[in-house]
Design an enzyme around this catalytic site. Structure first.
Site, short mmCIF file in Angstrom:
data_model
loop_
_atom_site.label_atom_id
_atom_site.label_comp_id
_atom_site.label_asym_id
_atom_site.label_seq_id
_atom_site.Cartn_x
_atom_site.Cartn_y
_atom_site.Cartn_z
CG HIS A 43 -25.05 -31.45 -35.41
ND1 HIS A 43 -25.76 -31.39 -34.23
CD2 HIS A 43 -23.77 -31.18 -35.09
CE1 HIS A 43 -24.93 -31.09 -33.25
NE2 HIS A 43 -23.71 -30.97 -33.74
CD GLU A 70 -27.67 -28.17 -36.78
OE1 GLU A 70 -27.43 -28.96 -35.85
OE2 GLU A 70 -28.80 -27.95 -37.19
CB THR A 101 -28.66 -29.46 -30.02
OG1 THR A 101 -27.96 -30.21 -31.00
CG2 THR A 101 -27.87 -28.24 -29.64
N1 PXP Z 1 -31.60 -26.41 -35.71
C1 PXP Z 1 -30.52 -26.77 -34.98
C2 PXP Z 1 -29.49 -25.74 -34.68
C3 PXP Z 1 -30.36 -28.10 -34.54
O1 PXP Z 1 -29.30 -28.44 -33.78
C4 PXP Z 1 -31.32 -29.06 -34.91
C5 PXP Z 1 -31.14 -30.49 -34.51
O2 PXP Z 1 -30.01 -31.01 -35.08
C6 PXP Z 1 -32.39 -28.64 -35.69
C7 PXP Z 1 -32.53 -27.31 -36.05
C8 PXP Z 1 -33.45 -29.60 -36.14
O3 PXP Z 1 -34.13 -30.09 -35.04
P1 PXP Z 1 -35.14 -31.30 -35.23
O4 PXP Z 1 -34.35 -32.44 -35.76
O5 PXP Z 1 -35.67 -31.52 -33.86
O6 PXP Z 1 -36.19 -30.84 -36.20
#
Ligand code: PXP
Length: 244
Positions: A43, A70, A101
């Site tokens: 991201h 992302e 997010t």
């Molecule tokens: N999916 C999306 C769209 C996200 O924004 C994020 C966090 O950047 C994740 C998955 C992964 O989340 P986590 O880091 O909490 O596993």
């Protein structure tokens, strides 16, 4: 097969805490590939708090598995995505002051704007995914604007679990279950992610319509104790066990 996308943002968080050149998120991404990740997620936030532009350049160069880029729905991010043409783009809401997010994208209210925003990305060959809450109106709107994929936000489900609010967790899981089926019935590919851990992953991995999980923060944290490769392999094992 249920795919695992490993999000390597928080390797960059650790690097940036010191403004150093290490740990390198690209090295982590290559290790994740070797450990069985089906894709890498990164991201690029507007404030560049973790992943930097140069990381995206290097990931595009180095990866053998698809990159899921992302991004917020801004002109700057659209230009970067169009320059790189990653396999997939996931459109997420972004607020500067948030720690992560926090919610899904408000698609229903921004339908026209988002339809115009994603059209060039689709034309460039990127699979467009929209990160949304398990909400019928949002899913219908994502479908109308021409997204090929929705990613369901599992953050609330995970938070309820760790806060011991199990009735609310189960209600949220029921909503995710119902909305995965609904989205699939519209022809959308369904992904899920945010906040998933060894304790919370299996009920989500068991949903037959879910094709991909994107998991980052927990895996990077767990890798302190086990190493990245075993941390990912254990997640893969739990996903496969839930799926069978
Ligand atoms: N999916 C999306 C769209 C996200 O924004 C994020 C966090 O950047 C994740 C998955 C992964 O989340 P986590 O880091 O909490 O596993």
């Amino acid at each position: 097969m249920l795919r695992l996308g490993v999000n390597i943002d928080h390797v960059a968080t650790v690097r940036n805490a010191r403004g150093s050149a290490y740990p390198d998120p690209v090295r982590a991404a290559k290790l994740a590939e070797e450990a069985g990740a089906d894709g890498i997620t990164a991201h690029l936030r507007e404030d560049r708090r973790h992943i930097a532009d140069a990381d995206i350049d290097a990931l595009m160069e180095a990866l053998s598995v698809p990159l899921n880029f992302e991004m917020a729905a801004t002109d700057e991010m659209q230009a970067i995505a169009l320059r790189h043409k990653p396999h997939a783009v996931c459109i997420v809401p972004e607020k500067r002051e948030e720690r992560t997010t926090e919610g899904g994208l408000e698609v229903a209210r921004e339908e026209n704007k988002l339809a115009h925003f994603i059209a060039p990305l689709r034309d460039a060959g990127c699979r467009v995914s929209i990160f949304i809450a398990a909400d019928k109106a949002q899913i219908e709107a994502a479908n109308r604007i021409g997204a090929q994929v929705i990613e369901l936000h599992t953050g609330a489900y995970c938070d309820f679990h760790y806060e011991g609010r199990f009735a609310e967790r189960d209600t949220e899981l029921a909503r995710l279950t119902e909305m995965a089926t609904f989205a699939h019935s519209l022809g959308l590919e369904v992904h899920a992610g945010h906040g998933l851990t060894y304790e919370t992953v299996q009920p989500i991995a068991a949903l037959p319509e879910v094709m991909e999980l994107n998991i980052g923060h927990f895996l990077i944290g767990e890798s302190i104790f086990r190493g990245l490769d075993p941390a990912i392999q254990e997640m893969r094992r739990l996903m496969d066990e839930a799926r069978s």
